[in-house]
Design a protein around this motif. Sequence first.
Motif, PDB file in Angstrom:
ATOM      1  N   VAL A   1      30.130  37.671  36.904  1.00 54.81           N
ATOM      2  CA  VAL A   1      31.141  37.817  35.857  1.00 54.81           C
ATOM      3  C   VAL A   1      32.393  37.038  36.241  1.00 54.81           C
ATOM      4  CG1 VAL A   1      32.598  39.423  34.578  1.00 54.81           C
ATOM      5  CG2 VAL A   1      30.264  40.071  35.187  1.00 54.81           C
ATOM      6  N   VAL A   2      32.759  36.068  35.404  1.00 57.01           N
ATOM      7  CA  VAL A   2      33.980  35.296  35.615  1.00 57.01           C
ATOM      8  C   VAL A   2      35.103  35.889  34.770  1.00 57.01           C
ATOM      9  CG1 VAL A   2      35.087  33.036  35.287  1.00 57.01           C
ATOM     10  CG2 VAL A   2      32.793  33.179  36.263  1.00 57.01           C
ATOM     11  N   VAL A   3      34.823  36.167  33.506  1.00 54.24           N
ATOM     12  CA  VAL A   3      35.810  36.779  32.609  1.00 54.24           C
ATOM     13  C   VAL A   3      35.298  38.160  32.236  1.00 54.24           C
ATOM     14  CG1 VAL A   3      37.026  36.616  30.405  1.00 54.24           C
ATOM     15  CG2 VAL A   3      36.477  34.530  31.691  1.00 54.24           C
ATOM     16  N   GLN A   4      36.161  39.160  32.427  1.00 53.94           N
ATOM     17  CA  GLN A   4      35.755  40.531  32.149  1.00 53.94           C
ATOM     18  C   GLN A   4      36.695  41.176  31.145  1.00 53.94           C
ATOM     19  OE1 GLN A   4      35.851  43.272  35.497  1.00 53.94           O
ATOM     20  NE2 GLN A   4      34.062  44.303  34.674  1.00 53.94           N
ATOM     21  N   HIS A   5      36.108  41.812  30.164  1.00 56.14           N
ATOM     22  CA  HIS A   5      36.822  42.616  29.174  1.00 56.14           C
ATOM     23  C   HIS A   5      37.948  41.871  28.466  1.00 56.14           C
ATOM     24  CE1 HIS A   5      35.344  46.426  31.424  1.00 56.14           C
ATOM     25  NE2 HIS A   5      34.404  45.904  30.658  1.00 56.14           N
ATOM     26  N   LEU A   6      37.665  40.653  28.019  1.00 51.05           N
ATOM     27  CA  LEU A   6      38.624  39.952  27.162  1.00 51.05           C
ATOM     28  C   LEU A   6      38.687  40.751  25.872  1.00 51.05           C
ATOM     29  CD1 LEU A   6      40.486  37.554  26.702  1.00 51.05           C
ATOM     30  CD2 LEU A   6      38.522  36.326  25.751  1.00 51.05           C
ATOM     31  N   HIS A   7      39.862  41.280  25.581  1.00 46.97           N
ATOM     32  CA  HIS A   7      40.044  42.237  24.494  1.00 46.97           C
ATOM     33  C   HIS A   7      40.773  41.591  23.325  1.00 46.97           C
ATOM     34  CE1 HIS A   7      41.486  45.865  22.431  1.00 46.97           C
ATOM     35  NE2 HIS A   7      40.532  46.516  23.073  1.00 46.97           N
ATOM     36  N   PRO A   8      40.481  42.025  22.105  1.00 48.05           N
ATOM     37  CA  PRO A   8      41.187  41.480  20.941  1.00 48.05           C
ATOM     38  C   PRO A   8      42.710  41.607  21.010  1.00 48.05           C
ATOM     39  CG  PRO A   8      39.239  42.659  20.206  1.00 48.05           C
ATOM     40  CD  PRO A   8      39.371  42.909  21.695  1.00 48.05           C
ATOM     41  N   ASN A   9      43.229  42.504  21.840  1.00 45.30           N
ATOM     42  CA  ASN A   9      44.685  42.620  21.977  1.00 45.30           C
ATOM     43  C   ASN A   9      45.266  41.566  22.918  1.00 45.30           C
ATOM     44  OD1 ASN A   9      44.274  43.487  24.630  1.00 45.30           O
ATOM     45  ND2 ASN A   9      44.857  45.601  24.248  1.00 45.30           N
ATOM     46  N   GLY A  10      44.411  40.705  23.474  1.00 44.74           N
ATOM     47  CA  GLY A  10      44.872  39.625  24.350  1.00 44.74           C
ATOM     48  C   GLY A  10      44.739  39.914  25.831  1.00 44.74           C
ATOM     49  N   ASN A  11      44.436  41.150  26.162  1.00 39.56           N
ATOM     50  CA  ASN A  11      44.279  41.498  27.564  1.00 39.56           C
ATOM     51  C   ASN A  11      42.905  41.029  28.058  1.00 39.56           C
ATOM     52  OD1 ASN A  11      45.326  42.562  29.906  1.00 39.56           O
ATOM     53  ND2 ASN A  11      44.568  44.617  29.535  1.00 39.56           N
ATOM     54  N   GLY A  12      42.776  40.867  29.361  1.00 35.78           N
ATOM     55  CA  GLY A  12      41.510  40.477  29.947  1.00 35.78           C
ATOM     56  C   GLY A  12      41.695  40.144  31.415  1.00 35.78           C
ATOM     57  N   PHE A  13      40.579  39.927  32.100  1.00 37.98           N
ATOM     58  CA  PHE A  13      40.611  39.680  33.523  1.00 37.98           C
ATOM     59  C   PHE A  13      39.702  38.513  33.879  1.00 37.98           C
ATOM     60  CE2 PHE A  13      41.504  44.073  32.688  1.00 37.98           C
ATOM     61  CZ  PHE A  13      42.624  44.329  33.468  1.00 37.98           C
ATOM     62  N   VAL A  14      40.105  37.767  34.899  1.00 35.84           N
ATOM     63  CA  VAL A  14      39.297  36.668  35.421  1.00 35.84           C
ATOM     64  C   VAL A  14      39.114  36.909  36.914  1.00 35.84           C
ATOM     65  CG1 VAL A  14      39.195  34.184  35.881  1.00 35.84           C
ATOM     66  CG2 VAL A  14      40.010  34.999  33.673  1.00 35.84           C
ATOM     67  N   TYR A  15      37.875  36.719  37.391  1.00 36.98           N
ATOM     68  CA  TYR A  15      37.599  36.870  38.813  1.00 36.98           C
ATOM     69  C   TYR A  15      38.301  35.751  39.578  1.00 36.98           C
ATOM     70  CZ  TYR A  15      35.313  37.157  43.297  1.00 36.98           C
ATOM     71  OH  TYR A  15      35.090  37.259  44.644  1.00 36.98           O
ATOM     72  N   ALA A  16      39.036  36.124  40.609  1.00 33.85           N
ATOM     73  CA  ALA A  16      39.797  35.159  41.403  1.00 33.85           C
ATOM     74  C   ALA A  16      39.605  35.439  42.891  1.00 33.85           C
ATOM     75  CB  ALA A  16      41.276  35.213  41.012  1.00 33.85           C
ATOM     76  N   GLY A  17      38.360  35.457  43.322  1.00 32.38           N
ATOM     77  CA  GLY A  17      38.042  35.708  44.727  1.00 32.38           C
ATOM     78  C   GLY A  17      38.612  34.668  45.663  1.00 32.38           C
ATOM     79  N   HIS A  18      38.986  33.521  45.115  1.00 36.12           N
ATOM     80  CA  HIS A  18      39.573  32.446  45.912  1.00 36.12           C
ATOM     81  C   HIS A  18      41.029  32.719  46.249  1.00 36.12           C
ATOM     82  CE1 HIS A  18      40.285  31.624  41.669  1.00 36.12           C
ATOM     83  NE2 HIS A  18      41.354  30.953  42.031  1.00 36.12           N
ATOM     84  N   LEU A  19      41.649  33.694  45.594  1.00 34.32           N
ATOM     85  CA  LEU A  19      43.053  34.021  45.854  1.00 34.32           C
ATOM     86  C   LEU A  19      43.154  35.128  46.901  1.00 34.32           C
ATOM     87  CD1 LEU A  19      44.439  34.091  42.188  1.00 34.32           C
ATOM     88  CD2 LEU A  19      44.610  32.238  43.858  1.00 34.32           C
ATOM     89  N   SER A  20      44.323  35.260  47.489  1.00 32.79           N
ATOM     90  CA  SER A  20      44.513  36.303  48.499  1.00 32.79           C
ATOM     91  C   SER A  20      44.484  37.675  47.826  1.00 32.79           C
ATOM     92  CB  SER A  20      45.841  36.098  49.230  1.00 32.79           C
ATOM     93  OG  SER A  20      46.911  36.460  48.384  1.00 32.79           O
ATOM     94  N   PRO A  21      44.109  38.705  48.574  1.00 33.51           N
ATOM     95  CA  PRO A  21      44.020  40.053  48.012  1.00 33.51           C
ATOM     96  C   PRO A  21      45.336  40.551  47.417  1.00 33.51           C
ATOM     97  CG  PRO A  21      42.938  39.976  50.137  1.00 33.51           C
ATOM     98  CD  PRO A  21      43.634  38.655  49.954  1.00 33.51           C
ATOM     99  N   SER A  22      46.463  40.052  47.890  1.00 32.55           N
ATOM    100  CA  SER A  22      47.746  40.502  47.357  1.00 32.55           C
ATOM    101  C   SER A  22      47.988  39.998  45.932  1.00 32.55           C
ATOM    102  CB  SER A  22      48.890  40.048  48.270  1.00 32.55           C
ATOM    103  OG  SER A  22      48.969  38.626  48.279  1.00 32.55           O
ATOM    104  N   MET A  23      47.216  39.010  45.498  1.00 33.55           N
ATOM    105  CA  MET A  23      47.397  38.433  44.169  1.00 33.55           C
ATOM    106  C   MET A  23      46.395  38.970  43.138  1.00 33.55           C
ATOM    107  SD  MET A  23      48.090  34.508  45.347  1.00 33.55           S
ATOM    108  CE  MET A  23      48.624  33.937  43.745  1.00 33.55           C
ATOM    109  N   THR A  24      45.452  39.805  43.572  1.00 40.89           N
ATOM    110  CA  THR A  24      44.408  40.308  42.690  1.00 40.89           C
ATOM    111  C   THR A  24      44.317  41.822  42.794  1.00 40.89           C
ATOM    112  OG1 THR A  24      42.670  40.161  44.363  1.00 40.89           O
ATOM    113  CG2 THR A  24      43.056  38.185  43.023  1.00 40.89           C
ATOM    114  N   ASP A  25      43.551  42.424  41.870  1.00 38.60           N
ATOM    115  CA  ASP A  25      43.290  43.854  42.007  1.00 38.60           C
ATOM    116  C   ASP A  25      42.173  44.056  43.033  1.00 38.60           C
ATOM    117  OD1 ASP A  25      40.821  43.418  40.726  1.00 38.60           O
ATOM    118  OD2 ASP A  25      41.440  44.323  38.831  1.00 38.60           O
ATOM    119  N   LYS A  26      41.756  45.289  43.236  1.00 36.90           N
ATOM    120  CA  LYS A  26      40.769  45.546  44.291  1.00 36.90           C
ATOM    121  C   LYS A  26      39.387  44.984  43.998  1.00 36.90           C
ATOM    122  CE  LYS A  26      40.617  50.341  42.825  1.00 36.90           C
ATOM    123  NZ  LYS A  26      40.744  51.711  43.266  1.00 36.90           N
ATOM    124  N   LYS A  27      39.138  44.564  42.763  1.00 39.97           N
ATOM    125  CA  LYS A  27      37.861  43.923  42.426  1.00 39.97           C
ATOM    126  C   LYS A  27      37.960  42.403  42.481  1.00 39.97           C
ATOM    127  CE  LYS A  27      36.308  47.595  39.338  1.00 39.97           C
ATOM    128  NZ  LYS A  27      35.925  47.886  37.944  1.00 39.97           N
TER     129      LYS A  27
END
Length: 159
Positions: free
Chosen positions: A40-66
């Motif tokens: 999963v690269v893009v998760q829960h892209l919502h009609p309200n504009g919210n959504g998430f992208v997997y960013a395992g290449h970034l440091s943990p301080s810049m991402t959520d726990k997933k």
Amino acid sequence: MLTFAEKLAIIESFPQLQRKDVSLGRVNFHFEESVYDRKVVVQHLHPNGNGFVYAGHLSPSMTDKKGMVNIREYSEEELRTVVEDSIAYLSHFEEAEEMVDEFADLEGVWIGPEKQELTLAQEDLLWNIYAGVNLEECFESPIEAERYLLEEGFHKKKG
């Protein structure tokens, strides 16, 4: 802020991604050619504009726990960049090999909140966490291993 339709158009411009409609009008996008278990690269892209992208290449301080970043306020350029980087990260074990040297200081003993000890060891392309001689967890990325340890309240033992 980009609209749902604008974000959808940008993400759909990546032919490597497969759209998967999920509940509540949300949309996921999978990268089936991922060399990792994560697809999963893009998760829960919502009609309200919210959504998430997997960013395992970034440091943990810049991402959520997933390992995800929230793209609600992303510009077109930011969204394209994070999706491109995510696909690149999920495409090549070679990048993981390059990270080995960069993250070598992560190896060693980590101390938990109750003084328990876990050992993080890089073995081939895997990052393994041991409790004594027993394998506790196994990760394909040093970032994921570090994220796990930090989430569990561990810190790197000094010296």
